[in-house]
Every structure is written in C-alpha cells, then in structure tokens.
Design a protein around this motif. Structure first.
Motif, mmCIF file in Angstrom:
data_model
loop_
_atom_site.group_PDB
_atom_site.id
_atom_site.type_symbol
_atom_site.label_atom_id
_atom_site.label_comp_id
_atom_site.label_asym_id
_atom_site.label_seq_id
_atom_site.Cartn_x
_atom_site.Cartn_y
_atom_site.Cartn_z
ATOM 1 N N THR A 131 0.822 -1.214 0.000
ATOM 2 C CA THR A 131 0.000 0.000 0.000
ATOM 3 C C THR A 131 0.854 1.262 0.000
ATOM 4 O O THR A 131 0.336 2.359 -0.229
ATOM 5 N N ARG A 132 2.148 1.102 0.251
ATOM 6 C CA ARG A 132 3.058 2.253 0.261
ATOM 7 C C ARG A 132 3.611 2.577 -1.126
ATOM 8 O O ARG A 132 4.365 3.548 -1.282
ATOM 9 N N TYR A 133 3.257 1.773 -2.114
ATOM 10 C CA TYR A 133 3.872 1.903 -3.430
ATOM 11 C C TYR A 133 2.808 1.949 -4.524
ATOM 12 O O TYR A 133 1.666 1.522 -4.300
ATOM 13 N N PRO A 134 3.164 2.456 -5.707
ATOM 14 C CA PRO A 134 2.197 2.445 -6.815
ATOM 15 C C PRO A 134 1.809 1.017 -7.156
ATOM 16 O O PRO A 134 2.615 0.096 -7.052
ATOM 17 N N SER A 135 0.542 0.835 -7.561
ATOM 18 C CA SER A 135 0.017 -0.505 -7.764
ATOM 19 C C SER A 135 0.370 -1.103 -9.118
ATOM 20 O O SER A 135 0.133 -2.283 -9.356
ATOM 21 N N SER A 136 0.931 -0.285 -9.998
ATOM 22 C CA SER A 136 1.317 -0.792 -11.317
ATOM 23 C C SER A 136 2.303 0.167 -11.938
ATOM 24 O O SER A 136 2.630 1.225 -11.385
ATOM 25 N N ALA A 137 2.783 -0.210 -13.151
ATOM 26 C CA ALA A 137 3.731 0.644 -13.862
ATOM 27 C C ALA A 137 3.021 1.705 -14.696
ATOM 28 O O ALA A 137 3.669 2.386 -15.492
ATOM 29 N N ALA A 138 1.727 1.855 -14.538
ATOM 30 C CA ALA A 138 0.978 2.865 -15.285
ATOM 31 C C ALA A 138 1.539 4.254 -14.979
ATOM 32 O O ALA A 138 1.741 4.608 -13.814
ATOM 33 N N LYS A 139 1.760 5.039 -16.028
ATOM 34 C CA LYS A 139 2.395 6.349 -15.860
ATOM 35 C C LYS A 139 1.676 7.224 -14.837
ATOM 36 O O LYS A 139 2.303 7.866 -13.995
ATOM 37 N N GLU A 140 0.356 7.259 -14.929
ATOM 38 C CA GLU A 140 -0.396 8.146 -14.056
ATOM 39 C C GLU A 140 -0.197 7.774 -12.591
ATOM 40 O O GLU A 140 -0.007 8.653 -11.732
ATOM 41 N N ASP A 141 -0.205 6.468 -12.299
ATOM 42 C CA ASP A 141 -0.007 6.019 -10.919
ATOM 43 C C ASP A 141 1.397 6.350 -10.424
ATOM 44 O O ASP A 141 1.588 6.794 -9.287
ATOM 45 N N VAL A 142 2.374 6.112 -11.282
ATOM 46 C CA VAL A 142 3.767 6.356 -10.904
ATOM 47 C C VAL A 142 4.010 7.834 -10.649
ATOM 48 O O VAL A 142 4.634 8.226 -9.649
ATOM 49 N N ILE A 143 3.517 8.671 -11.549
ATOM 50 C CA ILE A 143 3.728 10.116 -11.404
ATOM 51 C C ILE A 143 3.091 10.633 -10.122
ATOM 52 O O ILE A 143 3.693 11.415 -9.376
ATOM 53 N N GLU A 144 1.864 10.175 -9.840
ATOM 54 C CA GLU A 144 1.182 10.608 -8.614
ATOM 55 C C GLU A 144 1.963 10.175 -7.381
ATOM 56 O O GLU A 144 2.114 10.944 -6.414
ATOM 57 N N TRP A 145 2.494 8.944 -7.397
ATOM 58 C CA TRP A 145 3.269 8.446 -6.260
ATOM 59 C C TRP A 145 4.559 9.240 -6.074
ATOM 60 O O TRP A 145 4.930 9.582 -4.947
ATOM 61 N N VAL A 192 12.313 4.571 -11.954
ATOM 62 C CA VAL A 192 11.460 3.586 -11.296
ATOM 63 C C VAL A 192 11.400 2.349 -12.180
ATOM 64 O O VAL A 192 11.463 2.443 -13.409
ATOM 65 N N ALA A 193 11.284 1.179 -11.564
ATOM 66 C CA ALA A 193 11.168 -0.075 -12.312
ATOM 67 C C ALA A 193 10.248 -1.017 -11.559
ATOM 68 O O ALA A 193 10.106 -0.926 -10.328
ATOM 69 N N PHE A 194 9.637 -1.939 -12.308
ATOM 70 C CA PHE A 194 8.651 -2.858 -11.752
ATOM 71 C C PHE A 194 8.951 -4.280 -12.196
ATOM 72 O O PHE A 194 9.582 -4.507 -13.236
ATOM 73 N N ASN A 195 8.477 -5.258 -11.409
ATOM 74 C CA ASN A 195 8.622 -6.657 -11.807
ATOM 75 C C ASN A 195 7.424 -7.089 -12.658
ATOM 76 O O ASN A 195 6.523 -6.283 -12.952
ATOM 77 N N ASP A 196 7.385 -8.350 -13.016
ATOM 78 C CA ASP A 196 6.324 -8.847 -13.902
ATOM 79 C C ASP A 196 4.944 -8.777 -13.256
ATOM 80 O O ASP A 196 3.920 -8.800 -13.953
ATOM 81 N N ASP A 197 4.910 -8.692 -11.931
ATOM 82 C CA ASP A 197 3.628 -8.597 -11.225
ATOM 83 C C ASP A 197 3.186 -7.149 -11.015
ATOM 84 O O ASP A 197 2.191 -6.892 -10.317
ATOM 85 N N GLY A 198 3.931 -6.216 -11.597
ATOM 86 C CA GLY A 198 3.576 -4.811 -11.468
ATOM 87 C C GLY A 198 3.965 -4.191 -10.147
ATOM 88 O O GLY A 198 3.465 -3.126 -9.776
ATOM 89 N N GLU A 199 4.862 -4.850 -9.399
ATOM 90 C CA GLU A 199 5.311 -4.329 -8.106
ATOM 91 C C GLU A 199 6.597 -3.523 -8.273
ATOM 92 O O GLU A 199 7.505 -3.945 -8.992
ATOM 93 N N LEU A 200 6.662 -2.385 -7.607
ATOM 94 C CA LEU A 200 7.855 -1.535 -7.705
ATOM 95 C C LEU A 200 9.061 -2.245 -7.085
ATOM 96 O O LEU A 200 8.989 -2.741 -5.963
ATOM 97 N N THR A 201 10.139 -2.288 -7.835
ATOM 98 C CA THR A 201 11.372 -2.931 -7.338
ATOM 99 C C THR A 201 12.553 -1.968 -7.310
ATOM 100 O O THR A 201 13.605 -2.303 -6.780
ATOM 101 N N LEU A 202 12.377 -0.780 -7.888
ATOM 102 C CA LEU A 202 13.443 0.230 -7.871
ATOM 103 C C LEU A 202 12.841 1.619 -7.872
ATOM 104 O O LEU A 202 11.919 1.911 -8.641
ATOM 105 N N PHE A 203 13.373 2.461 -7.006
ATOM 106 C CA PHE A 203 13.111 3.902 -7.051
ATOM 107 C C PHE A 203 14.413 4.600 -6.710
ATOM 108 O O PHE A 203 15.077 4.251 -5.735
#
Length: 423
Positions: free
Chosen positions: A90-104, A146-157
């Motif tokens: 819940t502390r991270y964006p839920s996907s690699a979608a640009k809008e979610d990432v930018i907001e986070w 920022v980078a995400f794994n195959d499950d859409g979870e953030l793995t790098l910021f």
C-alpha cells in the motif's frame, strides 16, 4: 544505537512499509553535489523477517536496500533484491501505469510533474524522468528512475541530482533566434581528426562542439557539469626541465572510499573537496608534477603541459596533456596525476595514452580540402537549438540558455555531410 540513527531507522521503516523487516546492517557515506554542498547518506539493508538467516554475507530475495539523506531524511534510493517487493504494497504504486507512478512520485518527493520533472524515457516496466522547469529541461539535471517486476510491483526507485523551484529561476522568454546564435555556432564548428576503424586511418571531420549559449548570445557556458569541476583551477604551463631524475616512481595505495564514521556524520564535517585549493597548494602541485615527469617521462621536456588541477575524492588531480594539438586531442587523451592533499606528494597516475595504442598504426589524415566556413554552411540546416535553464554560479541561479547541438559532421576531404553516430 545513536538516538538520531534510531529515529531515522524508524522513519524509514514506517514510510517504506518495512514493518515485517529487520535492519540487517547500515553504513554511512559522504558525497559532494554540483553546488559544492556536502551530503551524508545512510545506507540500510532491510531483510524480511522470514528470510533465511544462515548466511550473513549476502542479501536474500526481498531484502530492501535503502539510501536516505541523513540530515533531511529524504529517501534517495530503494532497491528490492531479486525484484521481489516484500514490503507493504500500500506504500507503493500498484502498477507501472504512468499516471499512478507520477502521482506516487509527487506524493513522495513534493515535486510537481510538468513544472519540476518530465518523462525522459519509458519502457513497459520502467520509467525515467528528468528535472525541468515548466517543461524546459535544466542543467545540471536531476533524474528519477522507477522499475517494476512482472507482477507490477515496484522494485526500484531512485532520485538523484537537483530539481530547482521557481525561486532559483531567472525567468525570461527564450530569445535565441538563428540570427543571434549562428555567429556563435560558427565559432563552435571545429576541425578534428577522428579514428576511422573501418579504413584504419584518421578522418578529418568538421563537427559542432556542444555548448550552452546565454539567452542574449553574449557568452557561452561549457557543456560539462562534473561535480569535481567546481574546484577546477585552469593552468597552461608547459612542463620543462634540464635533466631527468634518477629512480622510479612508486605507486602508493589510495583510499577512495566515500564511507565515513557516524562521528563524522553527526559533526556534519564538510567534504574535503568543498575546501578550495590555495595558491600555495597549487604551486606545490606544479612542482610535484615536474618531479613526476622527470621520473616517469624524462625525455618529454617541453612536450607536455599542465592544463589544470582540481579536487576529487579528497585528492588533488593534475591534468597533463600534449602540447601539440593532434588527433589525440579529439579523444581528449591525458595523464591524470593523483596527489595526496595532506603531503602534496604524487600517489598514483592514469596514462590514457594507452587507450591511444589501438590507433597508433592508423594512417595519417588527408589534408582538409573544405574550409571551416564551407563546412558551417553545410551544417547550418542541421543545427539544433533547444531552450534549457543552466545553473550560473556567478548569480547562483538558473538562467535561460540555448543548448547548441548537431548530430552531423562534414568530411573535410569530400565535403560530405555525415551522421556522427555512424562513425
């Protein structure tokens, strides 16, 4: 554990959702930024509570490696080992979608998209951003990855560099029209000799030296913004001596590690590279350079020159280049002599001339048949001039400039216009 350290640890635990983790180890590092400011970083390694604890030598999958600014508490970097985000999602964006990432990113950093950062590059599972002011890039720049794994979870910021706010900007409209910047661009059109590996010969080529041009076209600002160039002292001293020195130069072990003790962090000791070189130090360095040359390059009196000295990793670096402007200068070949600041004695050196060995057998370049003026006329239509805010040390603000660039060059023998990335 020190009270301030404990406070920072708990702050990171809460903000990054690491309540099911334990702090495995931590270290402190010191940096110097582009503005000659000292920054202290606390590096932490957070291991999941259910991780295999049989080995202390490596981080297991899901370990969170975090860099945080010790004094501001700003998180600089988060990496989850083996791309497994084991934190509270819940502390991270839920996907690699640009809008979610930018907001986070906006929530985490306090920066505003469009006004302070822009998308620089995007892939399916990764995004890169660069610092900007109202959609105009800035230099020196800041970067966010920022980078995400195959499950859409953030793995790098990661966030690095600077993101200026409005108070740091000298606002003015971009005013560099061709009639203003082309005279400057013409002076930047230079003849160089580049290695043509296909023909194994030197190729005379006119190219445009990248540079920033002030908005009034009255001055230029160099393109390079290495942090250690803040201390750069320009020199133009031809190195001469009457006779060599007997003996050999002894390379000494150097400590280039940025790691520091907690005591140094708490005292907020300035980075040694932020303390300017004195005239006495500069003079002693010149004498040490001569001593070094007499030992290592005894037959090159008058053939090399000291072009500058600067501070790097607590040492003084002396740059030594050939006196003659030849093809090697296109590759910026030089000797870098590292001098211990406390004793002002040479410790080690890097001779980049060894990089030139691969081209020693190349055939000399043909005589240029195209004039500089003709070459510039051919390149005029390929010039790129983009607005950019450039940090100006004299005014301690970002000023409007144009970034002069050109992706093409002119063969000085045939007159052919060539894409430089094909060479």
């Amino acid at each position: 554990m020190n009270e301030q350290v404990q406070e920072l640890v708990e702050n990171v635990r809460e903000n990054l959702g690491l309540n099911s983790h334990q702090l495995k180890r931590y270290h402190f590092f010191r940096e110097k930024n582009h503005f000659n400011e000292t920054i202290y970083i606390m590096n932490m390694e957070w291991s999941p509570n259910d991780a295999d604890s049989s080995s202390e030598d490596f981080n297991t999958a899901g370990t969170a490696v975090v860099d945080v600014n010790f004094h501001t508490k700003e998180v600089r970097r988060i990496v989850f080992v083996q791309d497994l985000n084991s934190a509270d999602h819940t502390r991270y964006p839920s996907s690699a979608a640009k809008e979610d990432v930018i907001e986070w990113i906006e929530d985490r950093t306090g920066l505003t998209f469009g006004r302070q950062f822009l998308i620089a590059h995007e892939e399916k599972q990764a995004l890169s951003f660069g610092a900007a002011v109202d959609n105009i890039p800035v230099t020196p720049t800041g970067t966010i990855e920022v980078a995400f794994n195959d499950d859409g979870e953030l793995t790098l910021f990661s966030i690095d560099g600077t993101f200026p706010d409005g108070e740091q900007i000298a606002w003015e409209p971009f005013a560099l029209t061709p009639d203003k910047y082309e005279p400057v661009a013409k002076s930047q059109c230079q003849l160089l000799e580049l290695p043509d590996q296909g023909q194994e010969k030197w190729l005379p080529m006119y190219g445009m030296e990248e540079v920033f041009i002030a908005n009034d076209a009255e001055r230029t600002i160099p393109f390079t913004f290495e942090a250690d160039r803040y201390s750069f002292v320009s020199k133009d001293e031809i190195l001469r001596w009457d006779e060599p020195l007997d003996g050999e130069f002894e390379r000494k072990e150097m400590d280039l590690s940025p790691e520091v003790t907690l005591e140094t962090v708490l005292a907020n000791v300035p980075h040694p590279d932020t303390i300017p070189l004195t005239d006495a130090e500069a003079g002693a360095c010149e004498r040490e350079v001569i001593r070094f040359m007499r030992l290592v390059y005894p037959d090159e009196s008058g053939k090399r020159k000291l072009t500058g000295i600067y501070l790097q990793n607590g040492y003084i670096v002396a740059e030594i280049k050939p006196v003659k402007d030849d093809a090697k200068n296109a590759l910026d070949i030089k000797i870098k002599l590292l001098i211990e600041r406390d004793t002002l004695t040479a410790m080690n050196y890097i001779d980049q001339d060894r990089l030139f060995e691969a081209f020693k057998h190349f055939t000399e370049a043909d005589e240029a048949a195209v004039s500089q003026e003709e070459a510039f006329d051919k390149l005029r239509g390929y010039l790129e001039m983009d607005p950019v805010y450039v940090y100006d040390a004299s005014s301690d603000s970002y000023i409007m400039c144009g970034k002069l660039d050109c992706a093409y060059g002119v063969n000085a023998v045939t007159g052919e216009v060539v894409a430089l990335n094909t060479l």
